[in-house]
Each structure stands twice: as C-alpha cells, then as structure tokens.
Design an enzyme around this catalytic site. Structure first.
Site, short mmCIF file in Angstrom:
data_model
loop_
_atom_site.label_atom_id
_atom_site.label_comp_id
_atom_site.label_asym_id
_atom_site.label_seq_id
_atom_site.Cartn_x
_atom_site.Cartn_y
_atom_site.Cartn_z
N ALA A 69 0.99 -1.11 -0.03
CA ALA A 69 0.02 -0.05 -0.12
C ALA A 69 0.95 1.12 0.13
CB ALA A 69 -0.74 0.07 1.13
N GLY A 87 -0.19 -5.04 0.68
CA GLY A 87 -1.54 -5.12 -0.15
C GLY A 87 -1.26 -6.00 -1.45
N GLU A 142 -1.66 -9.55 -0.68
CA GLU A 142 -3.04 -9.83 -0.60
C GLU A 142 -3.60 -9.98 -1.72
OE1 GLU A 142 -4.33 -7.67 3.61
OE2 GLU A 142 -3.41 -6.50 2.42
N GLU A 192 3.21 -5.67 7.44
CA GLU A 192 2.52 -4.50 7.98
C GLU A 192 3.18 -4.35 9.46
OE1 GLU A 192 -0.22 -5.89 4.56
OE2 GLU A 192 1.20 -6.90 6.06
#
Length: 270
Positions: free
Chosen positions: A77, A121, A124, A144
C-alpha cells in the site's frame, strides 16, 4: 460489448491489452514505476474502473501483472497515504468492494503473473487471484506488522486458507519475506518459473482457459470459491444448482455436440 482496452484509455497507472498474446485474454498491467506499484488512491480507482468493464467485454481470462519497468508486482500500500489517515478515514477507505474483492469476484478467472515483489497489499492482491504464477526473482510477505499495523486487505483471512494457520501466523506476526521457492512450497503460489518459461507458462494457462465456455468458467469459479466459504453439504448443494443452471445455456448442448462430433466447440454465451 465493451472494449476493455477503452476502459483504461484515460488511466495513468493501469494499462490493458486484449488479444495481444492470446485471443480473448486481457493483460492488465499496473504502472507506478516511481513507487514500485504501491497501491495509492489513484491506482485503486483506475483498477476498479478497468475491472468494472470485464463482465461486459468478450474477455474470458485476465492476466494481472506489474509493468516491466516497475520492478515489482505490487510493493504494498502507499504508506504516505496510510500515515495521513485517522481511524474514521481508514474505515471509510476500507469499505468494500476494494481492489481485492474486484479480483476475487471477477466473473472471469484471474491469473496473477507475479513478475516481482508482492508485499503487503500486493501479497493480498495475489491471494485474491485464481491462479498464481511467480517469477523466480519474486519475493512475498506481509510486513505490515513492522509499521505497527496488520494486514487489512484480506490477508489474515485468505492467507491461512492458502498456506495454513501456522505459516500465515509466521508471515503476519514476523513480517519476514520469503522467496518464490518457499512461496510455492507452502502453497502461496502455484508455480515458479525463470525467464525462459515464465511468460510461456502464464499465457499457455490463459489460452487453455480462454478456449472454454464463458458461462462454464464463471460458474466453475463461483463453485470452487464457495468451497472455502460454505460447509461441505451447503457447498455440494450450491455446486449442484450451478451445474443444473448451465443446462439452460446453449453452450451445454454445443459442448456435448462438439465432443460427439469430434470438432472444436463454438461457444455463444458471454
């Protein structure tokens, strides 16, 4: 019928080509080279714009990848944006559907062509794909925890379903990165290839999928997805219902007739 490439015509961070490598296959490339494809607001918005157009196109499979000049699949992200948000702003940003749900719920199969690092991200995002093919140089992880946060794009839910709770706990709680070989060993990716076979394998798979009935592809994907979200009895009932619904399509008759007549089928459903 929507031209999927047209849907990306005004996009700066996402590009689309259809049929360049394989007929009825779209390649969606993420392009933020200065940030190694970190998922910022603009990229997420343009990503959704492109995937919104898939159901109305003649595409039968999607290859999702990072552009060659970015050096990554998705590095995570956009941390700068995360730093600027408070709890209420992040709660609003997390409203579904997000890019992960767009991949998960895309009616056509999505192949993640993992050409570089898939972190946070990005990891993911590949978890939401249907098939994951990695380059030998790719790295994977959910780092994260090193930022004082945790995965928020489905990683705590999809990752254990792919690799088991133990491996998921290890990756999420330590934030460590793993290479493509280990990712394949634990089930995070399906195959690993070097330069000589990477694209050949990705597009061979895409070609094999694109030859099939669009209706059958959509229903088969739904049914397999349901296997991890329903108990066995409910899943079997759901499968039987989808199977029966395909008997209302012309493709069922065409597929069987083509088999009996020893010829290639000509699918009509979209």
């Amino acid at each position: 019928m929507t031209d999927l490439a047209d849907a990306a015509a005004d996009c700066e961070t996402v590009s689309v080509s259809v049929g360049d490598r394989v007929e009825n296959v779209a390649t969606v490339e993420l392009r933020r080279p200065e940030a190694r494809n970190a998922l910022n607001t603009q990229l997420r918005s343009e990503f959704k714009q492109v995937f919104d157009a898939v159901p109305d196109s003649d595409v039968r499979a999607v290859v999702l990848t990072g552009a060659a000049d970015t050096g990554a699949f998705v590095a995570g992200a956009d941390v700068t944006e995360l730093r600027e948000r408070d709890m209420l702003q992040q709660r609003d940003a997390s409203k579904r559907p997000r890019v992960y749900e767009y991949v998960d719920e895309c009616p056509m199969p999505v192949i993640a062509r993992i050409n570089g690092h898939a972190l946070g991200g990005g990891c993911e995002l590949i978890q939401a794909a249907d098939i994951r093919i990695a380059h030998t140089d790719a790295k994977f992880g959910q780092p994260e925890i090193n930022l004082g946060i945790m995965p928020g794009g489905g990683g705590t839910q999809r990752l254990p379903r792919l690799v088991g709770e133990g491996h998921a706990m290890r990756l999420i709680l330590t934030g460590e990165l793993i290479d493509a070989t280990e990712a394949a060993d634990i089930g995070l990716v399906d195959e690993v290839h070097d330069d000589d076979s990477f694209d050949e394998r990705v597009y061979d798979l895409a070609s094999s999928i694109a030859e099939k009935s669009p209706a059958a592809l959509e229903f088969a994907k739904k049914s397999v997805r349901a296997s991890s979200r329903m108990d066995l009895e409910a899943g079997i009932e759901y499968e039987a219902e989808l199977f029966a619904q395909l008997f209302a399509t012309g493709d069922k008759d065409e597929g069987i007739d083509a088999f009996l007549e020893d010829r290639e089928p000509e699918w009509t459903s979209e």
